[in-house]
Write an enzyme that holds these catalytic residues in place. Sequence first.
Site, PDB file in Angstrom:
ATOM      1  N   LYS A  52      12.333  -2.336   3.235  1.00  0.00           N
ATOM      2  CA  LYS A  52      11.143  -1.744   2.622  1.00  0.00           C
ATOM      3  C   LYS A  52      10.815  -2.578   1.396  1.00  0.00           C
ATOM      4  CE  LYS A  52       9.592   2.804   0.909  1.00  0.00           C
ATOM      5  NZ  LYS A  52      10.032   4.195   0.670  1.00  0.00           N
ATOM      6  N   SER A 127       7.139   7.463   2.921  1.00  0.00           N
ATOM      7  CA  SER A 127       6.525   6.211   2.528  1.00  0.00           C
ATOM      8  C   SER A 127       7.152   4.985   3.203  1.00  0.00           C
ATOM      9  CB  SER A 127       6.616   6.041   1.005  1.00  0.00           C
ATOM     10  OG  SER A 127       7.972   6.048   0.590  1.00  0.00           O
ATOM     11  N   SER A 151      11.080  10.243   2.432  1.00  0.00           N
ATOM     12  CA  SER A 151      10.477   9.006   2.923  1.00  0.00           C
ATOM     13  C   SER A 151      11.300   8.169   3.899  1.00  0.00           C
ATOM     14  CB  SER A 151      10.077   8.125   1.748  1.00  0.00           C
ATOM     15  OG  SER A 151       8.906   8.625   1.180  1.00  0.00           O
TER      16      SER A 151
END
Length: 446
Positions: A52, A127, A151
């Site tokens: 990420k 996210s 997330s």
Amino acid sequence: HSLKRIQATDGQIGAFLTLDEEGAREEAAKLDRQLASGGERGLLFGLPSGLKDNMVTKGLRTTCGSKFLENYVPVHDATVVNKLRSAQSVTMGKLNMDEFAMGGSNENSAYHPVRNPWDPTRVPGGSSGGSAAAVAAGQLYFALGSDTGGSIRQPAAYCGVVGLKPTYGLVSRFGLVAFASSLDQIGPITKNVEDAAYVLQAIAGHDELDSTSANVEIPDYTAALTGNVRGLRIGVPKEYLGQGVDPQVKERVLESLRVFESLGAVWEEVSLPHTEYAVSAYYLLASSEASSNLARFDGVRYGVRAEDPANLMDLYRRSRSEGFGPEVKRRIMLGTYSLSSGYYDAYYKKAQQVRTLIKRDFDQVLEKYDLIIGPTAPTPAFQLGEQVDDPLTMYLNDILTIPVSLAGVPAVSIPCGFADGLPVGLQIIGKPFDETTVLRAAHAFE
Ligand code: GLN
């Protein structure tokens, strides 16, 4: 194989923000040479992975999904990045995300949205939407995500993959761009539970560079995958199967509980009575911490710098106005307000007290039960654009993951069937630092 798959599918999916083809080829060639000269294979030898884009990578752009950091190239690696390298995984690049990890659909990325590989008209969740979509699309063998209020777990549920949020403190956050420091935790997103155990093995452990890193013994996670859940006691919170939960999601969870029963586990209904206050408390606490953490983006140290500022105030104001997107600004304003004198007691302090009550709910249930099980999210993946203009509706998608984050306990989301052709996630929640039981149950079910 991984590069070919990324090239063939990412135009459609949009999981990558930065593909590091050259770096990946170099790393793979280096591993080949090491092996040829008699070197040992590491735990994750040669496995293509992704990060990420809020985990810093030396010499490789790290954007946090924000225009603010569009050209930010870190000077060091996050601890998890070093750990993956030591385990000999090959990192393919940096994955799309909601800006500064604020969001639940990946539509808050300042670059482009991510599409759900199961249905490109739908969101992948967020996210860590890029991480979950990349694994679901077979671009990567695994990815790392970060979870502040859901997330890792929510996008894993929407994309039909496995997402583990470890206990707060188990995995070092050194080099993770901070969102809400009392909640942020890094964890694996994988195709199956065994892979999650391997990746956790590689990244867990004490790190003196992270002051909140726990100094605990790291068990052998893969050895815990015995397939045996006989006698395991499971609590099922009535609040997790009530109002707002899609009937098909509820049905999949009840079916899953019957599978656990057939494997010799027992389950009973329990209550986490403060669940309904969790989302409100979380958005005050997370936004308060974010408003403080994001103060470092001042136009001086990192990323965007406004041109020709009239004075220092003007530099701050214009850099931040230009660099941050609307959701980030909304949270900074909410957090600054709740921390300001005169409002602190009514909002921030009250939210902290609610957090304690929520933590106690979990403590009490986990005293009697080994695990808590429920859905990961109330519904399957929704349509792109459906909720983007309605932050409050968006916030409610995390109603079942946020309480777990506030309590700091570990939880995994694993696929447990489909609702109208879309994956449904089962959330298995455990005692602090008892990832072995969480993984054992998830693996036996799978
Ligand atoms: N969707 C939640 C939020 O917007 C959770 C985010 C996260 O876990 N990073 O804050």
